[in-house]
Design a protein around this motif. Sequence first.
Motif: not given
Length: 289
Positions: A166, A171, A197, A205, A209
């Motif tokens: 992650w 983002q 997520q 997170a 993944v």
Amino acid sequence: MTFTDDQAGRLTQALQKADLDTLLPLVREQLPVPPGQAYTLLRLIFEQAAQEHINLLYPPQDFHPWLLRAASVNQSGSEAKPNTVRLRVSLLSKIYSYLVEQGLLLRHPLQHLKRPPNERKSTPLLDRADLERLHAQSQDDPALHAALILIDQHAFRVRELLQLQWEDFDQATGAALRPHALTRLSDAALRALHPLQAQAGGTFARGRVFPYRYERDLRAALHLACRNANVTYTPPGDLRRVALRDHAFTVQDAGFARADGERSLAKATRLARGLAKQLDAEKGQATKT
């Protein structure tokens, strides 16, 4: 996995001494097959290296022809099929790739190795309609669904999926850091990742993944989804070829290295589309006879 100094020392020493028993437990998470199968496939290569005092960590200049000869012989003494040779070489290559990633090797010893050609496949690549049905079926398994979308939308390799963290995501931009590129993920890929997520803590997170420890775990989930969708089982590598066949990727989209990416991407795309045309032609010829 980050090695301690002791683990790194044992790994490099195991390669130097062609000690497969010590090596495999240290690299098994990097291999696409179970440890027992990996041992069977690599045993003769390591035994011959030990007998001939070949240093597998820093191989000699004539290593490529030596390796192809060693990989071409079965336990019975018979000649191995090309795909078996390719798999043996691929397993060793994955070990070397891991050492390079961990900073234990500066150069990949199998770079530019000319491998035997693939044996001709008897079945065509999955068509787009079947793939879409598989995607729909996999929605009940958020991890598998996200993995399939990343393969289709961005030509992710299994090793990339297993190593994806992650922390590799930006983002703000929706970009994912890959071994050779920074890829801005498609909206479909971002949507597929959202449930995972959320389960992992949303914007907080951390860690891996996907839940798959080994490639075989992903293959098992994929096999079940193919069966439930009434779709021919198609391994992740072939699904990646479907993506290359169907999409016009940029180097960054597909995660290829910037330096030689255009040539590598063009070659991979030609192979995927050429295989599809060849198999379609053979299928058409068979229906006429």
